[in-house]
Design a protein around this motif. Structure first.
Motif: not given
Length: 142
Positions: A9-22
């Protein structure tokens, strides 16, 4: 009902961030996508951690504005509760309540596939209850 039903129903899009990002970069992602948490993943597929608005606020209170220049890895939660698409929705609800968490990554064979929030779970439950109510009303009116 399974986690896969919610993801459909909601979709499978996931926003990720790298661990070294500020942390500032993280704040930009949260604002841009209007979300409350981001999965930390250095390769975009594994779950290395998770960081939420609550994590930012707690570290901001402790460290002040200096936290904004620090890497996400310094404020993320490393031990992440995850679920699988075939898991029962009731089990996820229990986990979220017991651990007091609002976001749970959906993982298959160690790979990030989706993320489910408490809002997704509630929306799914409300939709199902409304459908059940409509069916009962139709039955009664027959």
């Amino acid at each position: 009902m399974r986690i896969s039903d919610v993801v459909k129903r909601k979709g499978d899009t996931v926003i990720t961030v790298r661990s070294d990002a500020s942390v500032t970069d993280l704040l930009d992602l949260l604002a841009e996508h209007r979300i409350g948490a981001v999965v930390v993943s250095d390769d975009g597929q594994s779950v290395d951690g998770i960081v939420s608005e609550r994590d930012i606020v707690r570290h901001l209170q402790k460290l002040g504005a200096d936290v904004l220049g620090k890497p996400v890895s310094s404020i993320m939660t490393s031990e992440v509760a995850t679920c699988a698409p075939e898991d029962e929705l009731g089990a996820l609800e229990h986990t979220m309540t017991e651990l007091r968490i609002r976001h749970v990554p959906v993982v298959v064979d160690g790979q990030l596939k989706a993320i489910v929030s408490i809002g997704d779970v509630v929306k799914h439950r409300i939709t199902d209850l409304q459908a059940e109510r409509d069916q009962l009303s139709a039955y009664i009116q027959q």
